[in-house]
Motif scaffolding. Sequence first.
Motif, PDB file in Angstrom:
ATOM      1  N   VAL A  83       0.842  -1.204   0.000  1.00 34.44           N
ATOM      2  CA  VAL A  83       0.000   0.000   0.000  1.00 34.44           C
ATOM      3  C   VAL A  83       0.876   1.253   0.000  1.00 34.44           C
ATOM      4  O   VAL A  83       0.637   2.200  -0.758  1.00 34.44           O
ATOM      5  CB  VAL A  83      -0.966   0.023   1.207  1.00 34.44           C
ATOM      6  CG1 VAL A  83      -1.698   1.365   1.304  1.00 34.44           C
ATOM      7  CG2 VAL A  83      -1.979  -1.114   1.102  1.00 34.44           C
ATOM      8  N   GLN A  84       1.896   1.247   0.843  1.00 29.12           N
ATOM      9  CA  GLN A  84       2.759   2.431   0.960  1.00 29.12           C
ATOM     10  C   GLN A  84       3.488   2.710  -0.353  1.00 29.12           C
ATOM     11  O   GLN A  84       3.585   3.860  -0.796  1.00 29.12           O
ATOM     12  CB  GLN A  84       3.780   2.238   2.094  1.00 29.12           C
ATOM     13  CG  GLN A  84       4.557   3.518   2.396  1.00 29.12           C
ATOM     14  CD  GLN A  84       5.432   3.394   3.649  1.00 29.12           C
ATOM     15  OE1 GLN A  84       5.357   2.418   4.382  1.00 29.12           O
ATOM     16  NE2 GLN A  84       6.255   4.402   3.883  1.00 29.12           N
ATOM     17  N   GLU A  85       3.948   1.637  -0.991  1.00 29.91           N
ATOM     18  CA  GLU A  85       4.658   1.778  -2.264  1.00 29.91           C
ATOM     19  C   GLU A  85       3.707   2.267  -3.364  1.00 29.91           C
ATOM     20  O   GLU A  85       4.018   3.204  -4.088  1.00 29.91           O
ATOM     21  CB  GLU A  85       5.238   0.410  -2.629  1.00 29.91           C
ATOM     22  CG  GLU A  85       6.229   0.429  -3.758  1.00 29.91           C
ATOM     23  CD  GLU A  85       6.786  -0.974  -3.984  1.00 29.91           C
ATOM     24  OE1 GLU A  85       6.558  -1.531  -5.070  1.00 29.91           O
ATOM     25  OE2 GLU A  85       7.416  -1.520  -3.048  1.00 29.91           O
ATOM     26  N   ARG A  86       2.543   1.623  -3.466  1.00 25.43           N
ATOM     27  CA  ARG A  86       1.562   2.010  -4.473  1.00 25.43           C
ATOM     28  C   ARG A  86       1.086   3.438  -4.293  1.00 25.43           C
ATOM     29  O   ARG A  86       0.861   4.168  -5.251  1.00 25.43           O
ATOM     30  CB  ARG A  86       0.346   1.072  -4.430  1.00 25.43           C
ATOM     31  CG  ARG A  86       0.555  -0.269  -5.079  1.00 25.43           C
ATOM     32  CD  ARG A  86       0.683  -0.089  -6.575  1.00 25.43           C
ATOM     33  NE  ARG A  86       0.993  -1.325  -7.251  1.00 25.43           N
ATOM     34  CZ  ARG A  86       0.089  -2.120  -7.825  1.00 25.43           C
ATOM     35  NH1 ARG A  86      -1.186  -1.823  -7.766  1.00 25.43           N
ATOM     36  NH2 ARG A  86       0.480  -3.200  -8.456  1.00 25.43           N
ATOM     37  N   GLY A  87       0.884   3.827  -3.014  1.00 24.62           N
ATOM     38  CA  GLY A  87       0.354   5.151  -2.729  1.00 24.62           C
ATOM     39  C   GLY A  87       1.430   6.214  -2.584  1.00 24.62           C
ATOM     40  O   GLY A  87       1.118   7.383  -2.444  1.00 24.62           O
ATOM     41  N   GLU A  88       2.700   5.761  -2.607  1.00 26.45           N
ATOM     42  CA  GLU A  88       3.839   6.675  -2.428  1.00 26.45           C
ATOM     43  C   GLU A  88       3.692   7.499  -1.144  1.00 26.45           C
ATOM     44  O   GLU A  88       3.937   8.706  -1.127  1.00 26.45           O
ATOM     45  CB  GLU A  88       4.000   7.592  -3.653  1.00 26.45           C
ATOM     46  CG  GLU A  88       4.336   6.807  -4.912  1.00 26.45           C
ATOM     47  CD  GLU A  88       4.373   7.679  -6.180  1.00 26.45           C
ATOM     48  OE1 GLU A  88       4.527   8.909  -6.064  1.00 26.45           O
ATOM     49  OE2 GLU A  88       4.247   7.106  -7.276  1.00 26.45           O
ATOM     50  N   TYR A  89       3.254   6.845  -0.069  1.00 30.86           N
ATOM     51  CA  TYR A  89       3.097   7.543   1.209  1.00 30.86           C
ATOM     52  C   TYR A  89       4.454   7.672   1.875  1.00 30.86           C
ATOM     53  O   TYR A  89       5.265   6.760   1.822  1.00 30.86           O
ATOM     54  CB  TYR A  89       2.132   6.778   2.132  1.00 30.86           C
ATOM     55  CG  TYR A  89       0.778   6.600   1.508  1.00 30.86           C
ATOM     56  CD1 TYR A  89      -0.039   7.708   1.256  1.00 30.86           C
ATOM     57  CD2 TYR A  89       0.318   5.351   1.114  1.00 30.86           C
ATOM     58  CE1 TYR A  89      -1.267   7.565   0.642  1.00 30.86           C
ATOM     59  CE2 TYR A  89      -0.916   5.195   0.502  1.00 30.86           C
ATOM     60  CZ  TYR A  89      -1.697   6.304   0.266  1.00 30.86           C
ATOM     61  OH  TYR A  89      -2.903   6.157  -0.353  1.00 30.86           O
ATOM     62  N   ARG A  90       4.640   8.794   2.555  1.00 32.43           N
ATOM     63  CA  ARG A  90       5.914   9.023   3.245  1.00 32.43           C
ATOM     64  C   ARG A  90       6.041   8.134   4.472  1.00 32.43           C
ATOM     65  O   ARG A  90       7.123   7.702   4.825  1.00 32.43           O
ATOM     66  CB  ARG A  90       6.034  10.490   3.672  1.00 32.43           C
ATOM     67  CG  ARG A  90       6.362  11.432   2.516  1.00 32.43           C
ATOM     68  CD  ARG A  90       6.696  12.827   3.008  1.00 32.43           C
ATOM     69  NE  ARG A  90       5.608  13.405   3.805  1.00 32.43           N
ATOM     70  CZ  ARG A  90       4.527  13.971   3.273  1.00 32.43           C
ATOM     71  NH1 ARG A  90       4.390  14.049   1.964  1.00 32.43           N
ATOM     72  NH2 ARG A  90       3.578  14.488   4.045  1.00 32.43           N
ATOM     73  N   THR A  91       4.894   7.876   5.142  1.00 33.82           N
ATOM     74  CA  THR A  91       4.967   7.096   6.377  1.00 33.82           C
ATOM     75  C   THR A  91       4.073   5.867   6.335  1.00 33.82           C
ATOM     76  O   THR A  91       3.086   5.815   5.590  1.00 33.82           O
ATOM     77  CB  THR A  91       4.529   7.943   7.596  1.00 33.82           C
ATOM     78  OG1 THR A  91       3.135   8.248   7.456  1.00 33.82           O
ATOM     79  CG2 THR A  91       5.332   9.237   7.697  1.00 33.82           C
ATOM     80  N   ARG A  92       4.427   4.917   7.190  1.00 32.17           N
ATOM     81  CA  ARG A  92       3.647   3.705   7.369  1.00 32.17           C
ATOM     82  C   ARG A  92       2.256   4.056   7.912  1.00 32.17           C
ATOM     83  O   ARG A  92       1.264   3.413   7.571  1.00 32.17           O
ATOM     84  CB  ARG A  92       4.418   2.837   8.370  1.00 32.17           C
ATOM     85  CG  ARG A  92       4.082   1.385   8.366  1.00 32.17           C
ATOM     86  CD  ARG A  92       4.289   0.832   6.985  1.00 32.17           C
ATOM     87  NE  ARG A  92       4.095  -0.581   6.964  1.00 32.17           N
ATOM     88  CZ  ARG A  92       5.076  -1.464   7.139  1.00 32.17           C
ATOM     89  NH1 ARG A  92       6.296  -1.064   7.352  1.00 32.17           N
ATOM     90  NH2 ARG A  92       4.823  -2.744   7.087  1.00 32.17           N
ATOM     91  N   GLU A  93       2.218   5.085   8.785  1.00 31.04           N
ATOM     92  CA  GLU A  93       0.953   5.488   9.407  1.00 31.04           C
ATOM     93  C   GLU A  93      -0.072   5.941   8.363  1.00 31.04           C
ATOM     94  O   GLU A  93      -1.252   5.645   8.484  1.00 31.04           O
ATOM     95  CB  GLU A  93       1.172   6.625  10.423  1.00 31.04           C
ATOM     96  CG  GLU A  93       1.894   6.199  11.691  1.00 31.04           C
ATOM     97  CD  GLU A  93       3.370   5.853  11.461  1.00 31.04           C
ATOM     98  OE1 GLU A  93       3.856   4.899  12.102  1.00 31.04           O
ATOM     99  OE2 GLU A  93       4.020   6.519  10.630  1.00 31.04           O
ATOM    100  N   GLU A  94       0.415   6.681   7.355  1.00 29.85           N
ATOM    101  CA  GLU A  94      -0.500   7.115   6.284  1.00 29.85           C
ATOM    102  C   GLU A  94      -1.085   5.908   5.558  1.00 29.85           C
ATOM    103  O   GLU A  94      -2.283   5.867   5.280  1.00 29.85           O
ATOM    104  CB  GLU A  94       0.256   7.974   5.260  1.00 29.85           C
ATOM    105  CG  GLU A  94       0.332   9.443   5.573  1.00 29.85           C
ATOM    106  CD  GLU A  94       1.011  10.192   4.433  1.00 29.85           C
ATOM    107  OE1 GLU A  94       0.296  10.715   3.564  1.00 29.85           O
ATOM    108  OE2 GLU A  94       2.254  10.221   4.405  1.00 29.85           O
ATOM    109  N   ALA A  95      -0.242   4.952   5.248  1.00 31.65           N
ATOM    110  CA  ALA A  95      -0.697   3.741   4.554  1.00 31.65           C
ATOM    111  C   ALA A  95      -1.709   2.994   5.411  1.00 31.65           C
ATOM    112  O   ALA A  95      -2.740   2.512   4.924  1.00 31.65           O
ATOM    113  CB  ALA A  95       0.499   2.844   4.225  1.00 31.65           C
TER     114      ALA A  95
END
Length: 131
Positions: free
Chosen positions: A12-24
């Motif tokens: 999810v983090q990679e696909r969404g390019e989120y900076r943090t794990r918390e965002e994902a």
Amino acid sequence: MSMRRDAFLDHVQERGEYRTREEAERVARVVLALLGAHLVGTVRAELAARLPETYALILLNPLQAAEPLTPERFVRATAAWIEGATETTALWDIGAVLSTVAAAAGDALTREVLLQLPPGYGLLFGHPQPT
């Protein structure tokens, strides 16, 4: 075989390019809670079995939808639940989570899931809609 929580969130983090794990983590919870409200029976149970336990429980104890949301309304509902989100960012968030769900589910189960959803959800999962 269910996907491990770390692997799921990494995806999810990679696909969404989120900076943090918390965002994902936050978008995964919202999108799965809304998705769970649209699924019933064995399809929902089978999908839950492919997800990490934390997310399986969210899928199985969803926010109850009074009616199935069209893809557009699903995007709006997601935006409403994620602080600071717009429909554009929500669409991105949904894509990040549902493409991960599709990867965990595999093609056959993803097709079953799409049959329970209103038309147009294929694109949200990263699958063109079957005709």
